[in-house]
Motif scaffolding. Structure first.
Motif, mmCIF file in Angstrom:
data_model
loop_
_atom_site.group_PDB
_atom_site.id
_atom_site.type_symbol
_atom_site.label_atom_id
_atom_site.label_comp_id
_atom_site.label_asym_id
_atom_site.label_seq_id
_atom_site.Cartn_x
_atom_site.Cartn_y
_atom_site.Cartn_z
ATOM 1 N N ASP A 144 0.890 -1.285 -0.049
ATOM 2 C CA ASP A 144 -0.058 0.078 -0.059
ATOM 3 C C ASP A 144 0.863 1.263 -0.007
ATOM 4 O O ASP A 144 0.490 2.297 -0.792
ATOM 5 C CB ASP A 144 -0.915 -0.011 1.268
ATOM 6 N N TYR A 145 1.878 1.312 0.786
ATOM 7 C CA TYR A 145 2.884 2.427 0.737
ATOM 8 C C TYR A 145 3.690 2.513 -0.444
ATOM 9 O O TYR A 145 3.754 3.649 -1.004
ATOM 10 C CB TYR A 145 3.736 2.180 1.819
ATOM 11 N N GLN A 205 2.407 1.833 -3.247
ATOM 12 C CA GLN A 205 1.298 2.333 -4.318
ATOM 13 C C GLN A 205 1.091 3.830 -4.082
ATOM 14 O O GLN A 205 1.111 4.793 -4.776
ATOM 15 C CB GLN A 205 0.139 1.592 -4.327
ATOM 16 N N LYS A 206 1.295 4.313 -2.842
ATOM 17 C CA LYS A 206 0.846 5.708 -2.313
ATOM 18 C C LYS A 206 2.056 6.634 -2.894
ATOM 19 O O LYS A 206 1.754 7.752 -3.119
ATOM 20 C CB LYS A 206 0.420 5.638 -1.020
ATOM 21 N N SER A 207 3.292 5.897 -2.877
ATOM 22 C CA SER A 207 4.504 6.741 -3.062
ATOM 23 C C SER A 207 5.031 6.673 -4.405
ATOM 24 O O SER A 207 6.011 7.158 -4.827
ATOM 25 C CB SER A 207 5.721 6.088 -2.180
ATOM 26 N N SER A 256 1.022 8.959 -9.971
ATOM 27 C CA SER A 256 -0.016 8.412 -10.425
ATOM 28 C C SER A 256 -0.193 8.029 -11.525
ATOM 29 O O SER A 256 -0.620 7.037 -12.268
ATOM 30 C CB SER A 256 -1.420 9.400 -10.158
ATOM 31 N N ARG A 312 1.865 4.624 -11.686
ATOM 32 C CA ARG A 312 1.585 3.822 -10.583
ATOM 33 C C ARG A 312 1.111 2.344 -11.177
ATOM 34 O O ARG A 312 0.317 2.230 -12.215
ATOM 35 C CB ARG A 312 0.249 4.218 -9.708
#
Length: 122
Positions: free
Chosen positions: A45-46, A48-50, A53, A56
């Motif tokens: 999850d991190y 993806q978040k980092s 966009s 990704r």
């Protein structure tokens, strides 16, 4: 627990801070180190978040990354060079009995007010 990005630091005083609040990574190198630790800890999850966009990974790619990152034994990170928006590094890991290395000069930009990984620098 030692931090995967730097065994001389405790995880709770290093990358865990960014993992809990991505805005605390105030430089490209801090974000890159926190991403390495996220690979080691399979914190998808991190990752993806980092990730920017526009580059990704998809949900399918996310599952593949999680499967791969938990199948290898991460050994160490070496930061070779760092600028305001790039970080050249080597990440060593053991896979199928062989030591392998990811050597990349990564490009980072700010998106939504925090640093994100864009991709390999040209």
């Amino acid at each position: 627990m030692q931090c995967p990005c730097n065994p001389e630091k405790d995880y709770k005083n290093c990358c865990q801070i960014a993992h809990k609040n991505i805005n605390s990574a105030t430089t490209a190198e801090q974000l890159m180190r926190s991403r390495y630790s996220a690979f080691v800890l399979a914190n998808i999850d991190y990752l993806q978040k980092s990730h920017h966009s526009s580059t990704r990974p998809t949900k399918k790619e996310k599952r593949e990354i999680e499967k791969w990152t938990t199948s290898v034994n991460w050994l160490k990170l070496e930061v070779l060079n760092s600028t305001s928006d790039t970080v050249e590094f080597k990440a060593y890991f053991m896979e199928n009995g062989s030591i392998n290395v990811i050597h990349e000069n990564s490009k980072f930009v700010k998106e939504n007010g925090h640093w994100v990984y864009l991709g390999a620098a040209e």
